[in-house]
Design a protein around this motif. Sequence first.
Motif, short mmCIF file in Angstrom:
data_model
loop_
_atom_site.label_atom_id
_atom_site.label_comp_id
_atom_site.label_asym_id
_atom_site.label_seq_id
_atom_site.Cartn_x
_atom_site.Cartn_y
_atom_site.Cartn_z
N LYS A 44 -31.20 -45.21 100.96
CA LYS A 44 -31.31 -46.50 100.28
C LYS A 44 -29.97 -46.89 99.65
CE LYS A 44 -33.60 -48.94 96.51
NZ LYS A 44 -34.56 -48.85 95.38
N ASP A 45 -29.34 -45.94 98.95
CA ASP A 45 -28.08 -46.23 98.26
C ASP A 45 -26.98 -46.65 99.23
OD1 ASP A 45 -29.28 -45.65 95.87
OD2 ASP A 45 -28.45 -43.63 95.71
N LYS A 46 -26.98 -46.03 100.41
CA LYS A 46 -25.97 -46.37 101.41
C LYS A 46 -26.35 -47.60 102.23
CE LYS A 46 -23.50 -42.66 100.54
NZ LYS A 46 -22.17 -42.74 99.92
N LYS A 50 -33.48 -50.01 106.46
CA LYS A 50 -34.31 -50.88 105.63
C LYS A 50 -35.73 -50.37 105.51
CE LYS A 50 -31.76 -55.16 106.49
NZ LYS A 50 -31.84 -56.54 107.02
N SER A 51 -36.16 -49.53 106.48
CA SER A 51 -37.52 -49.02 106.43
C SER A 51 -37.60 -47.72 107.22
CB SER A 51 -38.51 -50.04 107.02
OG SER A 51 -38.25 -50.25 108.40
N ILE A 52 -38.73 -47.05 107.06
CA ILE A 52 -39.04 -45.85 107.83
C ILE A 52 -40.33 -46.12 108.58
CG2 ILE A 52 -39.56 -43.38 107.74
CD1 ILE A 52 -38.11 -43.36 105.02
N ARG A 53 -40.31 -45.97 109.89
CA ARG A 53 -41.48 -46.30 110.69
C ARG A 53 -42.19 -45.05 111.19
NH1 ARG A 53 -40.08 -51.70 114.32
NH2 ARG A 53 -39.29 -52.96 112.58
N SER A 54 -43.49 -45.17 111.33
CA SER A 54 -44.30 -44.05 111.83
C SER A 54 -45.39 -44.60 112.73
CB SER A 54 -44.92 -43.27 110.67
OG SER A 54 -45.72 -44.11 109.87
N ARG A 83 -46.73 -39.18 89.06
CA ARG A 83 -45.81 -40.31 89.17
C ARG A 83 -44.99 -40.20 90.46
NH1 ARG A 83 -40.69 -40.51 88.32
NH2 ARG A 83 -40.68 -38.46 87.30
N ARG A 84 -44.53 -39.00 90.78
CA ARG A 84 -43.72 -38.82 91.99
C ARG A 84 -44.53 -39.13 93.25
NH1 ARG A 84 -40.41 -33.14 91.05
NH2 ARG A 84 -39.43 -33.69 89.06
N VAL A 85 -45.73 -38.59 93.30
CA VAL A 85 -46.56 -38.81 94.49
C VAL A 85 -46.94 -40.29 94.59
CG1 VAL A 85 -48.73 -38.24 95.65
CG2 VAL A 85 -47.41 -36.44 94.50
N THR A 86 -47.18 -40.93 93.45
CA THR A 86 -47.50 -42.36 93.45
C THR A 86 -46.36 -43.18 94.01
OG1 THR A 86 -48.97 -42.13 91.53
CG2 THR A 86 -48.16 -44.32 92.01
N SER A 87 -45.12 -42.81 93.68
CA SER A 87 -43.97 -43.56 94.19
C SER A 87 -43.86 -43.43 95.70
CB SER A 87 -42.68 -43.09 93.51
OG SER A 87 -42.36 -41.77 93.89
N ASN A 91 -44.40 -46.78 98.24
CA ASN A 91 -43.13 -47.14 98.90
C ASN A 91 -42.08 -47.63 97.92
OD1 ASN A 91 -44.50 -46.57 101.25
ND2 ASN A 91 -44.89 -48.71 101.74
N LYS A 92 -41.88 -46.94 96.83
CA LYS A 92 -40.97 -47.40 95.79
C LYS A 92 -39.50 -47.30 96.18
CE LYS A 92 -43.69 -48.62 92.36
NZ LYS A 92 -43.70 -49.99 91.83
N ILE A 93 -39.17 -46.45 97.13
CA ILE A 93 -37.77 -46.25 97.47
C ILE A 93 -37.40 -47.02 98.74
CG2 ILE A 93 -35.97 -44.54 97.95
CD1 ILE A 93 -37.69 -42.50 96.47
N ILE A 94 -37.93 -46.62 99.87
CA ILE A 94 -37.76 -47.33 101.14
C ILE A 94 -39.13 -47.59 101.71
CG2 ILE A 94 -36.83 -47.21 103.49
CD1 ILE A 94 -34.65 -45.43 102.55
N PRO A 95 -39.42 -48.79 102.16
CA PRO A 95 -40.75 -49.10 102.70
C PRO A 95 -41.09 -48.26 103.92
CG PRO A 95 -39.49 -51.11 102.31
CD PRO A 95 -38.53 -49.97 102.16
#
Length: 314
Positions: A44-46, A50-54, A83-87, A91-95
């Motif tokens: 994300k920082d770099k 934009k997303s991670i697909r599965s 809180r960590r698992v909820t994030s 999708n709090k970091i990368i969708p």
Amino acid sequence: MGYPIGEVTMVDYSILNTKSLPFSAKEDFYRELQNFFMILNYLKDKGYYKSIRSIVDIKSLDIIESTNLQKLLGEIRDRDMKRRVTSLFTNKIIPFEYPISTTGEELGLLEYRYLDERVDEIGYADIFQTLLISFNSDEKWNKNRLNLKKIILEELGDYIEQEVEIYNASRVEHLDSNSEIFEKIDNEKIESLVKNFKEVYKDIFKKLEFSVDIVKNIEYLDKRVLKDAIVILYQLEINKKKINDFTYTGESESVMNNPELREKRKFKMENGEEYYMFQHIKNLPNGNRIYFHKKSEEKIYVGYIGKHLKTVKY
């Protein structure tokens, strides 16, 4: 958005390795979760993906044997871990997105195998020349590269078997050893900015913002100056370099005390705000400069790229 490298178009998403789930025990998942977040935050920082697909929605996957994310959330009592698992769940970091392909046609008549197991989903990382992100649930995923067998069915019914190597990350250390794929992305973004700055800069730059004059007149810059400036600005954007890594100075007192010369260093940003910018980076050819205002560690305003602005002497 794609980044063509040779005949391959690199995509702006990575692939989630659902084969690396589930974990056999909650403790193993909890231990590896922070490492997984470190990978996501790096990407994300770099701005690499934009997303991670599965192939399926991550929320429906079993994270622990017989336990998906939603069920796991209901069982967690530790507030910080919840809180960590909820994030991850939200999708709090990368969708997280699915499916990888809406038609499935990209795989064509291909079959992929890893350690004698069919892994067509992982094959998308080869097809799209992108990064595979795995959970470090087993030693077989604890590798920076995975060697797959790629089996192609030809029109005449013959099978061709090839060995392919894909980029994989299940620990943050794998990202450094996979610098090759990121360098390709960096180089393509730089070339894209040089050729089509107005069309792509808002997609690429988040930390840096530009003045109205830069956006309006950048196409008139000497191409060598433009290329060198874009390289510097992009390195600042992805935190590959800091301002202090370049040669820069402020203006002299004679400029600061001259109202006319001060006004020449006031630039209007696209959001309508105006800033005086006296600091300028000198690492450009033929006496060109980049005038900037560092508003914070997370925001740099760039007001001018071009010949050194008028001074009392010149």
